[in-house]
Design a protein around this motif. Structure first.
Motif, short mmCIF file in Angstrom:
data_model
loop_
_atom_site.label_atom_id
_atom_site.label_comp_id
_atom_site.label_asym_id
_atom_site.label_seq_id
_atom_site.Cartn_x
_atom_site.Cartn_y
_atom_site.Cartn_z
N ILE A 41 -1.96 -0.97 -3.96
CA ILE A 41 -3.08 -0.03 -3.98
C ILE A 41 -2.58 1.26 -3.36
CG2 ILE A 41 -5.32 0.56 -2.91
CD1 ILE A 41 -6.18 -2.32 -3.24
N ALA A 42 -2.90 2.40 -4.02
CA ALA A 42 -2.46 3.70 -3.48
C ALA A 42 -3.66 4.53 -3.06
CB ALA A 42 -1.64 4.44 -4.53
N TYR A 43 -3.65 4.97 -1.81
CA TYR A 43 -4.61 5.96 -1.32
C TYR A 43 -3.90 7.31 -1.39
CZ TYR A 43 -7.48 2.14 0.53
OH TYR A 43 -8.26 1.01 0.66
N PHE A 90 0.96 8.71 -11.16
CA PHE A 90 0.83 7.25 -10.96
C PHE A 90 0.19 6.59 -12.19
CE2 PHE A 90 1.76 5.69 -6.59
CZ PHE A 90 2.32 6.85 -6.10
N LYS A 91 -0.77 7.30 -12.78
CA LYS A 91 -1.50 6.74 -13.92
C LYS A 91 -0.64 6.75 -15.19
CE LYS A 91 -4.79 9.11 -15.80
NZ LYS A 91 -5.77 9.67 -16.68
N ASN A 92 -0.04 7.91 -15.48
CA ASN A 92 0.64 8.07 -16.77
C ASN A 92 2.11 7.66 -16.76
OD1 ASN A 92 -1.77 9.09 -17.73
ND2 ASN A 92 -1.23 11.19 -17.18
N LYS A 93 2.85 8.05 -15.72
CA LYS A 93 4.29 7.77 -15.69
C LYS A 93 4.58 6.39 -15.10
CE LYS A 93 6.27 11.24 -17.60
NZ LYS A 93 5.79 12.53 -17.32
N LYS A 94 3.89 6.08 -14.00
CA LYS A 94 4.16 4.80 -13.34
C LYS A 94 3.25 3.68 -13.86
CE LYS A 94 4.71 5.10 -8.78
NZ LYS A 94 5.97 4.39 -8.52
N GLU A 95 2.32 4.09 -14.72
CA GLU A 95 1.40 3.16 -15.40
C GLU A 95 0.66 2.22 -14.44
OE1 GLU A 95 3.76 1.41 -18.52
OE2 GLU A 95 3.52 3.20 -19.75
N TRP A 96 0.20 2.82 -13.32
CA TRP A 96 -0.65 2.06 -12.41
C TRP A 96 -2.04 1.95 -13.04
CZ3 TRP A 96 -0.56 1.58 -6.54
CH2 TRP A 96 0.75 1.48 -6.06
N ASP A 97 -2.67 0.82 -12.84
CA ASP A 97 -4.05 0.63 -13.24
C ASP A 97 -4.91 1.59 -12.39
OD1 ASP A 97 -6.65 -0.28 -13.51
OD2 ASP A 97 -6.12 -2.41 -13.30
N ILE A 98 -5.78 2.38 -13.02
CA ILE A 98 -6.54 3.37 -12.23
C ILE A 98 -7.45 2.70 -11.19
CG2 ILE A 98 -6.47 5.42 -13.70
CD1 ILE A 98 -9.30 4.66 -14.62
N LYS A 99 -7.75 1.43 -11.39
CA LYS A 99 -8.56 0.71 -10.37
C LYS A 99 -7.79 0.57 -9.06
CE LYS A 99 -11.03 -2.28 -13.58
NZ LYS A 99 -9.95 -2.81 -14.42
N LYS A 100 -6.47 0.72 -9.13
CA LYS A 100 -5.65 0.58 -7.92
C LYS A 100 -5.38 1.94 -7.27
CE LYS A 100 -5.07 -3.79 -8.78
NZ LYS A 100 -5.72 -4.78 -7.94
N LEU A 101 -5.91 3.00 -7.88
CA LEU A 101 -5.68 4.35 -7.34
C LEU A 101 -6.94 4.83 -6.63
CD1 LEU A 101 -3.81 6.03 -10.33
CD2 LEU A 101 -2.82 5.04 -8.26
N TYR A 148 0.83 -1.22 0.00
CA TYR A 148 0.00 0.00 0.00
C TYR A 148 0.86 1.25 0.00
CZ TYR A 148 -3.78 -3.13 0.75
OH TYR A 148 -4.67 -4.14 0.55
N TYR A 149 0.41 2.25 -0.75
CA TYR A 149 0.96 3.59 -0.65
C TYR A 149 -0.11 4.42 0.07
CZ TYR A 149 4.83 3.04 -4.01
OH TYR A 149 5.99 2.68 -4.64
N LEU A 150 0.25 5.02 1.19
CA LEU A 150 -0.68 5.88 1.92
C LEU A 150 -0.10 7.29 1.90
CD1 LEU A 150 -1.51 3.53 4.96
CD2 LEU A 150 -2.70 3.72 2.76
N ILE A 151 -0.71 8.15 1.09
CA ILE A 151 -0.15 9.48 0.84
C ILE A 151 -1.22 10.54 1.14
CG2 ILE A 151 0.88 11.01 -0.90
CD1 ILE A 151 1.66 8.44 -2.47
N GLY A 152 -0.85 11.54 1.94
CA GLY A 152 -1.83 12.58 2.21
C GLY A 152 -1.29 13.68 3.08
N ASP A 153 -2.20 14.64 3.35
CA ASP A 153 -1.83 15.80 4.17
C ASP A 153 -2.42 15.62 5.58
OD1 ASP A 153 -4.50 16.11 3.72
OD2 ASP A 153 -4.38 18.18 3.02
#
Ligand SMILES: Cc1cc2nc3c(=O)[nH]c(=O)nc-3n(C[C@H](O)[C@H](O)[C@H](O)COP(=O)(O)OP(=O)(O)OC[C@H]3O[C@@H](n4cnc5c(N)ncnc54)[C@H](O)[C@@H]3O)c2cc1C
Length: 233
Positions: A192-194, A209-220, A116-121
């Motif tokens: 999965i990235a939050y 994440f979508k364009n450069k790292k080519e993550w499936d958007i279902k995982k974002l 998991y990537y947990l990213i936020g403010d």
């Protein structure tokens, strides 16, 4: 008018200012027994007394913790915005009645990934804490919490600081992106990235994440937590 929306009420049993910009609220309601709680739910709270006014504004707040025995929900409300919700929370006292819709949410926990990537403010910190605490212990987590100031960072409900926190001021999405690029580890399997919180950063990271790292958007699981005020010019 909110005639077709179910409104519940509960009691504010405790309110505590935990740092300059964050209030911790504990809300008890017998109605919480009706919900099938999933970590990642939010509570849409009305900014006032629904019994006196019909067109009250509401704000979404993430459920930081749910204690089902006594039906108590914790939320952390930030005042960085100086907006309506921020001003309202400063007027509250324990014993007040609060009005809200039955809790629900889309940014809920999904235990199906390997890491998991947990990213936020700071505004999304309680949400990420709740997700993190409810992930099964075999999951790997990369965390990146950005704040304007060290003193804005508050611990999880159990007093722990389970994440990696960074002071980035001024907040520049490109800087957040570069730091994440430099720090992220290699994990095997599916992720999965939050990505929650400050709108410009969320949008920049989602695109990255979508364009450069080519993550499936279902995982974002990306969500700006507020809308910027639109300028007239
Ligand atoms: C799924 C979800 C979960 C959320 N969970 C939480 C939560 O747990 N705790 C919480 O405090 N908020 C949370 N929010 C945000 C919350 O719903 C409000 O939008 C936010 O707190 C601002 O409301 P306000 O009435 O204080 O300001 P508003 O009057 O709505 O906004 C005034 C202006 O202030 C700016 N602004 C708004 N919020 C911020 C901010 N946090 N930092 C800096 N500038 C801001 C914007 O430019 C905005 O236009 C969540 C939002 C979503 C969508």
């Amino acid at each position: 008018m909110q005639t077709d929306i179910e409104i519940k009420k509960g009691q504010l049993i405790e309110i505590k200012q935990i740092n300059k910009h964050v209030f911790h609220l504990k809300i008890q309601s017998d109605d919480f027994t009706e919900m099938e709680y999933v970590p990642g739910f939010t509570l849409n709270i009305y900014l006032g007394n629904c019994e006196n006014t019909t067109d009250l504004e509401s704000r979404k707040y993430s459920i930081w913790n749910y204690e089902p025995i006594h039906q108590i929900i914790d939320v952390a409300i930030c005042t960085f915005s100086k907006g309506k919700g921020a001003n309202w929370v400063k007027t509250l006292k324990s014993g007040n009645t609060l009005y809200f819709n039955p809790p629900r949410g889309k940014l809920i926990i999904d235990n199906s990934a390997d890491y998991y990537y947990l990213i936020g403010d700071i505004t999304s910190l309680s949400h990420l804490y709740e997700i993190n605490r409810n992930l099964s212990i075999d999951k790997k987590v990369f965390s990146f919490i950005y704040a304007h100031n060290q003193r804005d960072i508050f611990p999880d409900i159990d007093g722990s600081f389970p994440f990696d926190y960074y002071v980035i001021s001024p907040l520049i999405p490109e800087v957040v992106k570069q730091k994440i690029n430099a720090l992220e580890p290699h994990f095997d399997g599916e992720g999965i990235a939050y990505i929650l919180g400050e709108p410009k950063t969320v949008i920049a990271l989602h695109e990255h994440f979508k364009n450069k790292k080519e993550w499936d958007i279902k995982k974002l699981r990306s969500k700006p937590f507020w809308k910027e005020i639109k300028s007239c010019f």
